[in-house]
Design an enzyme around this catalytic site. Sequence first.
Site, short mmCIF file in Angstrom:
data_model
loop_
_atom_site.label_atom_id
_atom_site.label_comp_id
_atom_site.label_asym_id
_atom_site.label_seq_id
_atom_site.Cartn_x
_atom_site.Cartn_y
_atom_site.Cartn_z
N TYR A 141 39.75 38.97 -8.48
CA TYR A 141 39.28 39.93 -7.47
C TYR A 141 38.49 41.09 -8.08
O TYR A 141 37.86 41.86 -7.37
CB TYR A 141 40.46 40.51 -6.69
CG TYR A 141 41.27 39.49 -5.90
CD1 TYR A 141 40.81 38.20 -5.70
CD2 TYR A 141 42.50 39.83 -5.34
CE1 TYR A 141 41.54 37.28 -4.99
CE2 TYR A 141 43.23 38.90 -4.62
CZ TYR A 141 42.75 37.63 -4.45
OH TYR A 141 43.48 36.72 -3.74
N ASP A 250 52.73 35.84 -0.05
CA ASP A 250 52.66 35.58 1.39
C ASP A 250 53.49 34.34 1.76
O ASP A 250 54.17 34.32 2.78
CB ASP A 250 51.21 35.38 1.85
CG ASP A 250 50.60 36.69 2.33
OD1 ASP A 250 51.11 37.76 1.93
OD2 ASP A 250 49.62 36.66 3.09
#
Length: 365
Positions: A141, A250
């Site tokens: 990222y 998640d």
Amino acid sequence: MKMKLAVLPGDGIGPEVMDASVRVLKTVCACFNHEAGFTKGLLGGAAIDETGSPLPEETLKLCRESDAILLGAVGGPKWDHNPARLRPEKGLLGLRKAMGLFANLRPVKAYRPLLPAAPLKPEVIDKVDLLIVRELTGGLYFGQPSERRGPEKESVVDTLQYSKTEIERIVEKAFQLAQIRRGKLTSVDKANVLESSRMWREIVDKTASRYPDVEVEHMLVDATAMQLIARPGQFDVIVTENLFGDILSDEASMITGSLGMLPSASLRADRFGMYEPVHGSAPDIAGQGKANPLGMILSTAMMLRYSFGLEKEAAAVEKAVDAVLAAGYCTGDLKVPDGKIVSTNELADKIIDHLKENHAKSLHV
Ligand code: NAD
């Protein structure tokens, strides 16, 4: 103990769950004889409306002068069409970066009364109590700017880059956390394919020699994704890089099936941290007293433990949450069989009552 806290309620249900949590914290302070100062600041959409910036300079100053940050949630449809620099999440990402928060901690725990409504079989998740430690500021990222190449932009490049120091500091943090939990660390990588993962493994093995009391295992990320569903009870602390951690945390958060219950912390090498629930600003239920405050309340317990070393106090809050759920009290998002649905504030009141009843001897109110 004196605590100087920056309180950033944010948007949507943020202010509701924050008010409930601050009341719980004030009770903890009264019961255990601590002092806490709460100073509110603007972040996200609320800050854009008031000041024109999602992260005003004044908020940054407040955070820098505080011992820890409590954050509700940011965002909502009102700001969805704003240009990128005026988006609420820009404030959140900017704050993490400005404060140097590189370790994201997401615990996942099974609560008995919630087991019947969870997506996995109760016997699979009964004993789940794990902590995912995700590297937050490096990796894919944050590599060289991503770009499309070639005359017709027919190829694309994203860069996965880590420095030794970046890996060392997150691995060190994970060992320390494993040491104060059950002493088991699972390091997750893709060392059969990625050079960055091979360097990650070397650093984990080297660090392990300084933590003889921590049992270490390496697991490939694809195997971990399966094991989290098949046998989640085997894990204590999981440490991994940014992208793998994003996906696995998640996945893990759904094991118990209750978004409103999940706390998180973002830490740096010293004790400073930012504590926030995993859920967003839930605009669909904002202002109706329906929000589950437990994710935020459990985030304050993490703050007591990790920023202030107040283990007894953190455990008291967690026990109060257990007890209130076991007594059948819940908000509408929790499917407790025969549960009694109460409002955000009423649920916080139940936690406060439990704390007062169980720590009345030392009560200083
Ligand atoms: P969300 O987490 O806000 O809501 C998803 C669903 O879960 C909704 O139905 C909501 O009502 C429910 N829910 C969430 N928290 C709850 C709680 N505490 N109690 C009861 N029910 C709860 O995710 P979303 O709808 O995708 O996003 C809404 C807004 O929040 C967006 O603007 C998004 O950008 C933002 N967001 C912010 C954060 C953050 O501040 N860290 C994280 C995720 C999303």
